[in-house]
Design an enzyme around this catalytic site. Structure first.
Site, PDB file in Angstrom:
ATOM      1  CG  HIS A 171      -1.943  -0.872   1.243  1.00  0.00           C
ATOM      2  ND1 HIS A 171      -2.194  -1.642   2.380  1.00  0.00           N
ATOM      3  CD2 HIS A 171      -3.016  -1.130   0.374  1.00  0.00           C
ATOM      4  CE1 HIS A 171      -3.197  -2.672   2.157  1.00  0.00           C
ATOM      5  NE2 HIS A 171      -3.730  -2.205   0.717  1.00  0.00           N
ATOM      6  CB  CYS A 258      -3.153  -1.428   8.665  1.00  0.00           C
ATOM      7  SG  CYS A 258      -1.798  -1.438   7.802  1.00  0.00           S
TER       8      CYS A 258
HETATM    9  C1  CIR Z   1      -3.526  -7.547   3.340  1.00  0.00           C
HETATM   10  O1  CIR Z   1      -2.712  -7.725   2.683  1.00  0.00           O
HETATM   11  O2  CIR Z   1      -4.765  -6.895   2.917  1.00  0.00           O
HETATM   12  C2  CIR Z   1      -3.557  -7.637   4.995  1.00  0.00           C
HETATM   13  N1  CIR Z   1      -2.928  -9.056   5.254  1.00  0.00           N
HETATM   14  C3  CIR Z   1      -2.590  -6.384   5.280  1.00  0.00           C
HETATM   15  C4  CIR Z   1      -3.267  -5.161   5.009  1.00  0.00           C
HETATM   16  C5  CIR Z   1      -2.605  -4.044   5.636  1.00  0.00           C
HETATM   17  N2  CIR Z   1      -3.364  -3.057   5.487  1.00  0.00           N
HETATM   18  C6  CIR Z   1      -2.733  -1.678   5.210  1.00  0.00           C
HETATM   19  O3  CIR Z   1      -1.588  -1.464   4.853  1.00  0.00           O
HETATM   20  N3  CIR Z   1      -3.678  -0.589   5.355  1.00  0.00           N
END
Ligand code: CIR
Length: 265
Positions: A171, A258
């Site tokens: 991201h 997140c």
């Molecule tokens: C994913 O790959 O969607 C989750 N394992 C991690 C999400 C992390 N979120 C973020 O960076 N906003």
């Protein structure tokens, strides 16, 4: 969009979601072992406490076993003082998280809209600064979604710019954060990207790239445990810090931003 001092870090409320046991099935780019739901919940409790100590009223939603990555609530929504936008995450196992968080958004905001169209945006690709909102295109956020999102933001009086998240970065905010007062924390690649104009950028020392994801919450910056050079760089830039363990989140590519939706109510 006029500069609104503190827009990106002055908050009164946050929404989080307790990690489920199914987080062991969470998505990850590189397998470094499964996170433990139990250990993750212990780290999550410390996270919620830190948000409360920073002055936020925190709503902790119950775990959702059906969605292994649902504790990463930043991705299915975006919050502003005017209202919230229910997003459409860009990976199949997470799309339903938008609908799953809708009731909590409706309870907290007078105005909630769903991302128009069929495109995708993950909240992790959205960096709010005090004078512009940057939207990073990534494997999760496509141009159709980014443009629809930017249009909603424009209707609400916000200027948005669409950027290309560098290859290999999950991201946009995996690799940068706002420290507030116009200062950005970023990996070297992001710092050299030109996205940040003439803003001051604190560069994350080589080898500590994971620590580029921090959150400024009112008067403190929450920083992941285990990144001493980045911690020192943030403190040298004049910010107060609070260190938190994120070892379980990291196993599934998650960081501090997140794990919450932060907003001024
Ligand atoms: C994913 O790959 O969607 C989750 N394992 C991690 C999400 C992390 N979120 C973020 O960076 N906003």
């Amino acid at each position: 969009m006029a500069h609104r001092s503190g827009l990106s870090f002055r908050f009164t409320h946050a929404i989080t979601r307790t990690p489920a046991n199914s987080v062991s099935d969470g998505i990850r780019a590189v397998d470094a072992g499964d996170p433990s739901g139990e250990k993750f919940r212990q780290e999550h409790e410390l996270y919620v406490k830190a948000l409360q100590e920073a002055g936020l009223e925190v709503t902790v939603l119950p775990s959702l076993e059906k969605f292994p990555d649902s504790c990463f609530v930043e991705d299915p929504a975006f919050c502003l003082p005017e209202g919230a936008i229910q997003l459409r995450p860009g990976t199949a196992s997470r799309i339903g998280e938008g609908a799953a968080i809708r009731a909590a958004l409706d309870a907290a905001f007078g105005q909630v809209v769903e991302l128009p169209g069929k495109g995708h945006v993950d909240g992790g690709d959205v960096l709010m600064l005090d004078d512009v909102i940057l939207i990073g295109l990534s494997a999760r956020t496509d141009r159709e979604g980014a443009e629809a999102f930017a249009k909603v933001l424009a209707e609400w009086g916000y200027k948005a710019e669409v950027c290309e998240t560098p290859d290999g970065v999950l991201h946009f905010k995996t690799a940068c954060s706002t420290l507030g007062e116009g200062v950005i924390l970023a990996t070297r690649v992001m710092a050299e990207s030109g996205f940040f104009g003439d803003r001051k950028v604190v560069v994350v020392p080589e080898g500590e790239e994971y620590a580029a994801n921090v959150i400024r919450v009112n008067d403190v910056v929450l920083v992941p445990e285990g990144y001493p050079k980045t911690l020192a760089a943030i403190e040298e830039a004049g910010f107060r810090t609070v260190v938190l363990p994120t070892h379980e989140a990291r196993k599934v590519d998650g960081g501090l931003s997140c794990l919450s939706l932060r907003f001024a109510g």
